[in-house]
Design a protein around this motif. Sequence first.
Motif, PDB file in Angstrom:
ATOM      1  N   PHE A  39       0.838  -1.196   0.000  1.00  0.00           N
ATOM      2  CA  PHE A  39       0.000   0.000   0.000  1.00  0.00           C
ATOM      3  C   PHE A  39       0.878   1.253   0.000  1.00  0.00           C
ATOM      4  O   PHE A  39       0.556   2.263  -0.604  1.00  0.00           O
ATOM      5  CB  PHE A  39      -0.919  -0.029   1.228  1.00  0.00           C
ATOM      6  N   ASP A  47       0.963  -2.393   7.200  1.00  0.00           N
ATOM      7  CA  ASP A  47       0.974  -2.584   5.750  1.00  0.00           C
ATOM      8  C   ASP A  47       0.304  -3.897   5.369  1.00  0.00           C
ATOM      9  O   ASP A  47      -0.459  -3.958   4.402  1.00  0.00           O
ATOM     10  CB  ASP A  47       2.414  -2.558   5.245  1.00  0.00           C
ATOM     11  N   VAL A 102      -3.389  -3.397   5.801  1.00  0.00           N
ATOM     12  CA  VAL A 102      -3.943  -2.593   4.699  1.00  0.00           C
ATOM     13  C   VAL A 102      -4.069  -3.440   3.445  1.00  0.00           C
ATOM     14  O   VAL A 102      -5.069  -3.372   2.713  1.00  0.00           O
ATOM     15  CB  VAL A 102      -3.059  -1.351   4.442  1.00  0.00           C
ATOM     16  N   ARG A 141      -7.021  -5.682   3.863  1.00  0.00           N
ATOM     17  CA  ARG A 141      -8.272  -4.936   3.685  1.00  0.00           C
ATOM     18  C   ARG A 141      -8.505  -4.610   2.213  1.00  0.00           C
ATOM     19  O   ARG A 141      -9.635  -4.688   1.723  1.00  0.00           O
ATOM     20  CB  ARG A 141      -8.219  -3.632   4.488  1.00  0.00           C
ATOM     21  N   THR A 142      -7.438  -4.260   1.509  1.00  0.00           N
ATOM     22  CA  THR A 142      -7.574  -3.936   0.084  1.00  0.00           C
ATOM     23  C   THR A 142      -8.011  -5.143  -0.727  1.00  0.00           C
ATOM     24  O   THR A 142      -8.834  -5.020  -1.643  1.00  0.00           O
ATOM     25  CB  THR A 142      -6.242  -3.394  -0.468  1.00  0.00           C
TER      26      THR A 142
END
Length: 679
Positions: free
Chosen positions: A48, A251, A254, A257-258
Amino acid sequence: MFFKPPSEDLIELQGEYFFPIIGLSILIACVASYTALAMNERAQKNSFFHQKFWLVLASIAMGFGIWSMHFVGMSAFSLPIGMHYDRFLTIASILPAMIASFLAFYIANRPHKVFWLYLVAGVVMGLGISVMHYVGMAAMKMDAIFVYDSWLFIASVIIAIIVSFVALFIFSALQRYMENRFIKLMTAIIMGLAVSSMHYTGMMAISFYVSPDHAYTSTTAHEVKLSFLIISVTVGMAILLSVLLLSTLVDRYVKFRTNYYDTLTGLPNRRQFEKQLTNVAGRQTLAIWHLHDMEKVNRENGYHFGDEVLQHIAELMNGSKPVQADLFRIEGNRFAFLAKGAEHEVSFHTAMEKIAQTLRQPFVSQDKEIILPAVCAWLPASQQNETSNIYSNVLAVLNSPSLQYKFDIILYDPAIHTYTFEREIASDIERAMMEDELYLVYQPKVNGKTYEVMGVETLLRWQHPVYGMLSPAVFIPILEQNNRMLDVTDWIIERTCRQLAEWGNEGQTVGQVAINIPGQYITSSRLLKVLKRAVADYKLEPQQLELEITETSFVKTIEEAIRAVGVFRQEGFSVALDDFGTGVSSLSYLKRIPISTLKIDKSFVDEVPASAKDSSIIQAIIALGSSLDLSIVFEGVETEEQSQFLASTCKQPIIQGYYFAKPMIASELIEWGQRFKQR
């Protein structure tokens, strides 16, 4: 008097070292180096955060480690004189180390590495360590004169450069193996020793002198200050390293989640939905809400307004969600509720009715009143004959030509919905092949130890003009039931060979390309003719193709399949046994099947290394495959922990999954390959 010998009337002081503190200083340098390598490792991966963000964190960790090592190392040396530190120089001395560390890591990470780059990086790193050390020495204010031995001074700088060069060379040469904790630890120790060796060589170069009438001071107060300095630096180092390691966890979070959550609504996305749909044992209740005219809303009011509408509806559905169900946003205008078991079907249906009643009422967004037509299709767990068809059956309701968007909750009826949808899909496939609604994507297969791209698997996608992006899990079973997959497979073979020829003309290499072959097509003489014709038409070698055949197809027609595979191998084609482990009755036939590759089913990979049982099964399959001299491919690898476990367990693991790359179209694959080689 920097290098000038002192006058004869001065007395040279002899200091003492406290060896436990020396050990602490070396440990700090090694820990900082390990953390810096971990940060740099994150810079090599899809993240990310930008690559330079991780390089900055790596340089901060390394610079602060060099700085801390110096002052803790100074604390290990005691003299019977008063001493304090200049605050400005003390703080400023950290900058050369950080800047040099950033430049060294940046140079070492360049895609095209030559010897002089390593040399430049080593010089930069060594000079940074040296400047930090001697600026830190200049920050000392004491009742003594100190001078340097010029030869030892030069030697300390040379040592810093040489050891930094060696450490960075090892780091760069073994960068692809840096996920191996042992190799990363050894590299960190070498880098830590580079810092420490320079410091203590520099300390050997310095001599302290006082006048004969100098009043010596007790070392007690000095020891108290040094103890405070040691504690402060060590605590500060621990806090910094904790923050840096926490950033790695952030990271990863993230990234998770992405990959698995919708950015607009915060709900789990289609990928998470499909994962839960296939991985949860037992029957499940599924309901999908389809919002009609979202394109009209976006067109008339703008996409920002449309996003607000979707967020409002997501909050509404989440607030009315049954306790036992999970809510997903599976498409732009579709939300899915999924619940395990059949004991809560009444409350589940009641919740859907409540949502329907709420959607019938207008809501206001940006001073505009909105009523969005919708419909819900659902299938309770108690009415399922086959759990594998739950999604396609609910989709059949939403794809019914007679569907009206009047907030109804429509129960799947096989007499009404299945035939209509399946007939339409089966009849549309001819047009889909001619008008390029069908297209191919490619997912890389990577050696888990060397990071070499070993090949790709060809996967089929369908962008339907009416139903949008159809999942292969939906349309492939329909095509198989209607005997249309043979024609589609021929189309896939032709398009794959055409793409291989185009890559060859462009000078691009992707390794061996795997194609999935339906079970009923294995023993057909037509398949061999299609393969030989495609290879000849595009001037390819049979070795460039690998045929992936599912284990269950061998179980059904084992003797004929063994003979057919033998013919494919004689012609030069590789053959992989796909989804190995799902058809255990074929295990006794494995030694007779002339395959070249075992593909381990994703279901065995999902829970390793956390599950001891799954880990043991994987190890047993690896031992079996290795004894038969077969290549082993692991499907569905999604986490670093899975990749590291497989790399440590298997001699030559070939990894396929989202951890390295998702399926991509041809142009995206080439771009990914270029970035992957650089990293």
